[in-house]
Write a protein that holds these residues in place. Structure first.
Motif, PDB file in Angstrom:
ATOM      1  N   SER A 236      64.678  -6.081 132.325  1.00 12.86           N
ATOM      2  CA  SER A 236      65.653  -7.136 132.082  1.00 12.86           C
ATOM      3  C   SER A 236      65.142  -7.961 130.909  1.00 12.86           C
ATOM      4  CB  SER A 236      65.804  -8.025 133.321  1.00 12.86           C
ATOM      5  OG  SER A 236      66.595  -9.155 133.037  1.00 12.86           O
ATOM      6  N   ASN A 237      66.013  -8.625 130.210  1.00 12.62           N
ATOM      7  CA  ASN A 237      65.562  -9.447 129.090  1.00 12.62           C
ATOM      8  C   ASN A 237      65.960 -10.907 129.262  1.00 12.62           C
ATOM      9  OD1 ASN A 237      68.277  -9.388 128.664  1.00 12.62           O
ATOM     10  ND2 ASN A 237      68.179  -8.493 126.613  1.00 12.62           N
ATOM     11  N   SER A 238      66.103 -11.336 130.538  1.00 12.95           N
ATOM     12  CA  SER A 238      66.428 -12.739 130.773  1.00 12.95           C
ATOM     13  C   SER A 238      65.777 -13.221 132.065  1.00 12.95           C
ATOM     14  CB  SER A 238      67.940 -12.947 130.850  1.00 12.95           C
ATOM     15  OG  SER A 238      68.471 -12.344 132.024  1.00 12.95           O
ATOM     16  N   MET A 239      65.564 -14.544 132.146  1.00 12.66           N
ATOM     17  CA  MET A 239      65.050 -15.195 133.351  1.00 12.66           C
ATOM     18  C   MET A 239      65.835 -16.472 133.566  1.00 12.66           C
ATOM     19  SD  MET A 239      60.886 -14.980 133.340  1.00 12.66           S
ATOM     20  CE  MET A 239      60.023 -13.454 133.694  1.00 12.66           C
ATOM     21  N   TRP A 240      66.265 -16.699 134.812  1.00 12.10           N
ATOM     22  CA  TRP A 240      67.033 -17.889 135.162  1.00 12.10           C
ATOM     23  C   TRP A 240      68.228 -18.064 134.230  1.00 12.10           C
ATOM     24  CZ3 TRP A 240      61.527 -18.555 134.604  1.00 12.10           C
ATOM     25  CH2 TRP A 240      60.860 -18.401 135.826  1.00 12.10           C
ATOM     26  N   GLY A 241      68.822 -16.924 133.863  1.00 19.05           N
ATOM     27  CA  GLY A 241      70.002 -16.952 133.017  1.00 19.05           C
ATOM     28  C   GLY A 241      69.725 -17.258 131.560  1.00 19.05           C
TER      29      GLY A 241
ATOM     30  N   ALA B 252      64.089 -20.150 125.654  1.00 18.75           N
ATOM     31  CA  ALA B 252      63.220 -18.981 125.810  1.00 18.75           C
ATOM     32  C   ALA B 252      61.790 -19.333 125.422  1.00 18.75           C
ATOM     33  CB  ALA B 252      63.735 -17.832 124.955  1.00 18.75           C
ATOM     34  N   ASN B 253      61.625 -20.192 124.421  1.00 24.22           N
ATOM     35  CA  ASN B 253      60.277 -20.601 124.013  1.00 24.22           C
ATOM     36  C   ASN B 253      59.538 -21.290 125.154  1.00 24.22           C
ATOM     37  OD1 ASN B 253      60.636 -19.646 121.403  1.00 24.22           O
ATOM     38  ND2 ASN B 253      61.369 -21.610 120.617  1.00 24.22           N
ATOM     39  N   VAL B 254      60.274 -22.095 125.934  1.00 27.65           N
ATOM     40  CA  VAL B 254      59.655 -22.792 127.061  1.00 27.65           C
ATOM     41  C   VAL B 254      59.096 -21.777 128.052  1.00 27.65           C
ATOM     42  CG1 VAL B 254      60.066 -24.352 129.003  1.00 27.65           C
ATOM     43  CG2 VAL B 254      61.157 -24.797 126.785  1.00 27.65           C
ATOM     44  N   ILE B 255      59.882 -20.741 128.362  1.00 25.43           N
ATOM     45  CA  ILE B 255      59.435 -19.721 129.317  1.00 25.43           C
ATOM     46  C   ILE B 255      58.269 -18.919 128.758  1.00 25.43           C
ATOM     47  CG2 ILE B 255      60.115 -17.613 130.535  1.00 25.43           C
ATOM     48  CD1 ILE B 255      62.947 -18.758 130.710  1.00 25.43           C
TER      49      ILE B 255
ATOM     50  N   CYS C  87      56.470  -9.432 135.803  1.00 26.37           N
ATOM     51  CA  CYS C  87      57.325 -10.447 136.426  1.00 26.37           C
ATOM     52  C   CYS C  87      58.790 -10.040 136.342  1.00 26.37           C
ATOM     53  CB  CYS C  87      57.099 -11.797 135.751  1.00 26.37           C
ATOM     54  SG  CYS C  87      58.147 -13.123 136.382  1.00 26.37           S
ATOM     55  N   LEU C  88      59.209  -9.575 135.183  1.00 29.68           N
ATOM     56  CA  LEU C  88      60.601  -9.138 135.020  1.00 29.68           C
ATOM     57  C   LEU C  88      60.932  -7.983 135.952  1.00 29.68           C
ATOM     58  CD1 LEU C  88      60.874  -9.333 131.130  1.00 29.68           C
ATOM     59  CD2 LEU C  88      62.218 -10.684 132.764  1.00 29.68           C
ATOM     60  N   SER C  89      59.994  -7.072 136.102  1.00 35.25           N
ATOM     61  CA  SER C  89      60.189  -5.931 137.000  1.00 35.25           C
ATOM     62  C   SER C  89      60.287  -6.409 138.449  1.00 35.25           C
ATOM     63  CB  SER C  89      59.041  -4.941 136.839  1.00 35.25           C
ATOM     64  OG  SER C  89      59.195  -3.851 137.719  1.00 35.25           O
ATOM     65  N   TRP C  90      59.397  -7.342 138.822  1.00 33.57           N
ATOM     66  CA  TRP C  90      59.420  -7.875 140.187  1.00 33.57           C
ATOM     67  C   TRP C  90      60.734  -8.599 140.452  1.00 33.57           C
ATOM     68  CZ3 TRP C  90      59.856 -13.051 141.573  1.00 33.57           C
ATOM     69  CH2 TRP C  90      59.793 -13.301 142.950  1.00 33.57           C
TER      70      TRP C  90
ATOM     71  N   ASP D  34      63.467  -6.027 141.116  1.00 33.39           N
ATOM     72  CA  ASP D  34      63.312  -5.349 142.409  1.00 33.39           C
ATOM     73  C   ASP D  34      63.567  -6.305 143.578  1.00 33.39           C
ATOM     74  OD1 ASP D  34      62.659  -3.074 141.013  1.00 33.39           O
ATOM     75  OD2 ASP D  34      60.488  -3.329 141.245  1.00 33.39           O
ATOM     76  N   PHE D  35      63.111  -7.527 143.422  1.00 36.37           N
ATOM     77  CA  PHE D  35      63.210  -8.523 144.497  1.00 36.37           C
ATOM     78  C   PHE D  35      64.617  -9.107 144.592  1.00 36.37           C
ATOM     79  CE2 PHE D  35      62.652 -12.705 146.454  1.00 36.37           C
ATOM     80  CZ  PHE D  35      61.777 -12.429 147.490  1.00 36.37           C
ATOM     81  N   GLY D  36      65.337  -9.089 143.484  1.00 37.99           N
ATOM     82  CA  GLY D  36      66.653  -9.725 143.445  1.00 37.99           C
ATOM     83  C   GLY D  36      66.533 -11.235 143.349  1.00 37.99           C
ATOM     84  N   ALA D  37      65.560 -11.686 142.551  1.00 39.82           N
ATOM     85  CA  ALA D  37      65.277 -13.125 142.456  1.00 39.82           C
ATOM     86  C   ALA D  37      66.440 -13.920 141.882  1.00 39.82           C
ATOM     87  CB  ALA D  37      64.019 -13.355 141.614  1.00 39.82           C
ATOM     88  N   GLU D  38      67.250 -13.283 141.044  1.00 34.74           N
ATOM     89  CA  GLU D  38      68.351 -14.002 140.405  1.00 34.74           C
ATOM     90  C   GLU D  38      69.490 -14.306 141.382  1.00 34.74           C
ATOM     91  OE1 GLU D  38      68.277 -15.178 137.434  1.00 34.74           O
ATOM     92  OE2 GLU D  38      66.498 -14.180 136.650  1.00 34.74           O
ATOM     93  N   ILE D  39      69.546 -13.600 142.496  1.00 33.88           N
ATOM     94  CA  ILE D  39      70.652 -13.793 143.441  1.00 33.88           C
ATOM     95  C   ILE D  39      70.199 -14.376 144.780  1.00 33.88           C
ATOM     96  CG2 ILE D  39      72.015 -11.939 142.415  1.00 33.88           C
ATOM     97  CD1 ILE D  39      71.143 -10.143 144.749  1.00 33.88           C
TER      98      ILE D  39
END
Length: 403
Positions: free
Chosen positions: A61-66, A76-79, A101-104, A107-112
């Protein structure tokens, strides 16, 4: 009725005790900048290199927390800077951590996970929960595991591997809700405060769960905590900390605040205003208060050992209604409230007769509608104790309607 402006609470003639505001302390841990223009040359170089490596790497994935990690979004710089600082700006190590982290998260479904119903209603607001913010605006996450000293409750939550996995998912859900409150902007609020209550915590039984939570958070939520406040700390924890302290980095140690039982309220007030501190820790905030908007500000004062303090709210008109909240950390003292009319010859009215309030009781919340002009006097008697105690109050006077 209409609300009046706040009135002076302490009669200047009473010199036993004066109210005093806690100034926000100078934090021992200074949060790092997320403004690219303020980075050191070596840090700026590392950030650019990480972006380059990220752009050519294969990501789940290429995003975190949207927030898209590739592109010109300053969030993105903050992250990315959080991952770099977690690995002392070693780009390769930071990239590896980020990829894992992105892989986890995928797999974990952290975004939902935030929207899921996980069935832990009995733990909400008890074991782990977000509640208010500190004096600087950081969301505060409270953790308390004393409920698991009950073996039946422990077995219900941690009885087998599937139950443990479900609990860990719920614990991530709580953290994700807190992170959703962050700004992810240079100069904004980009981390949370953690308050961990160690009272009655069954350390041995919770070792497996605690280790998994710690490992999961360290690997996937770098630099998300600005300060870690440990309260109700038993003697053995202090001893263990002193043993391991030499092996911790100064950066890590600067985030820690450790408080023994009895000093909880005073410690929390240093970092969190009393209207945002939960009632069980000597504050004025109930969970339902958070659903009605920002809390009304409270004022703080100190009750020294052997002292009796009078809080006077004067200028109350005939027919006005006054409401007040009052709390003293670790109460265990006497309290009373009375209304003193201005008219000569009028009798003082006992609103709340003198009673002992034990430690752990919730704040005083009461109201009174006057039938003549006068003043309200709240009495806090700490003469039978040698311990100094912090306290907080707030009040509102509603004038009688002019119609």
């Amino acid at each position: 009725m209409e609300a009046s402006s706040p009135l002076p609470l302490i009669n200047p003639k009473l010199t036993i005790q004066q109210t005093q505001q806690h100034e926000a302390p100078t934090p021992s841990f200074k949060e790092d900048t997320h403004n690219v223009s303020q980075l050191k040359p070596s840090e700026n170089k590392a950030l650019k290199e990480l972006k380059e490596k990220l752009s050519v790497s294969s990501l789940d994935s290429n995003s975190m927390w949207g927030i898209p990690l590739l592109g010109e979004d300053e969030r993105a710089n903050v992250i990315l800077l959080k991952f770099l600082r977690a690995r002392d700006f070693r780009v390769s190590d930071s990239l590896t951590m980020l990829q894992k982290c992105l892989s986890w998260r995928k797999d974990f479904g952290a975004e939902i996970v935030v929207e899921e119903e996980l069935g832990f209603k009995e733990l909400e607001g008890v074991v782990a929960y977000m509640h208010g913010s500190d004096r600087e605006g950081h969301p505060v996450c409270y953790n308390a595991y004393g409920v698991f000293k009950d073996k039946e409750m422990y077995e219900k939550i941690f009885g087998d591997e599937d139950k443990l996995k479900s609990f860990l998912r719920w614990r991530v859900q709580v953290l994700e809700r807190g992170i959703n409150l962050l700004h992810f902007k240079p100069g904004g609020i980009n981390s949370i405060i953690q308050v961990t209550d160690l009272k009655d915590m069954p350390k041995r039984e919770l070792r497996l769960a605690s280790n998994q939570i710690l490992s999961l958070f360290q690997d996937n939520y770098p630099e998300m905590v600005a300060k870690k406040v440990f309260i109700n700390v038993p003697w053995y924890f202090s001893m263990l900390y002193s043993m391991f302290s030499p092996f911790l980095t100064q950066r890590t140690k600067s985030k820690f605040v450790i408080t023994r039982e009895g000093n909880v309220t005073e410690t929390l007030y240093k970092f969190i205003r009393p209207e945002n501190v939960p009632v069980q820790y000597g504050g004025l905030s109930l969970k339902e208060d958070l659903q009605t908007g920002p809390p009304r500000p409270a004022s703080e004062f100190t009750v020294n050992g052997g002292e009796k303090v009078y809080l006077e709210i004067d200028g109350i008109e005939d027919g006005a209604t006054i409401t007040w909240d009052l709390v003293v950390g670790s109460w265990d003292l006497d309290y009373s409230a009375e209304f003193a009319p201005c008219a000569e010859g009028s009798y003082t009215i006992a609103i709340e007769k003198t009673r002992r309030i034990a430690a752990g009781e919730e704040p005083i919340r009461n109201s009174y509608t006057s039938k003549e002009a006068g003043k309200m006097v709240l009495s806090i008697d700490n003469t039978n104790s040698r311990r100094r105690k912090v306290a907080a109050y707030r009040y509102l006077v509603l004038k009688p309607s002019s119609t």
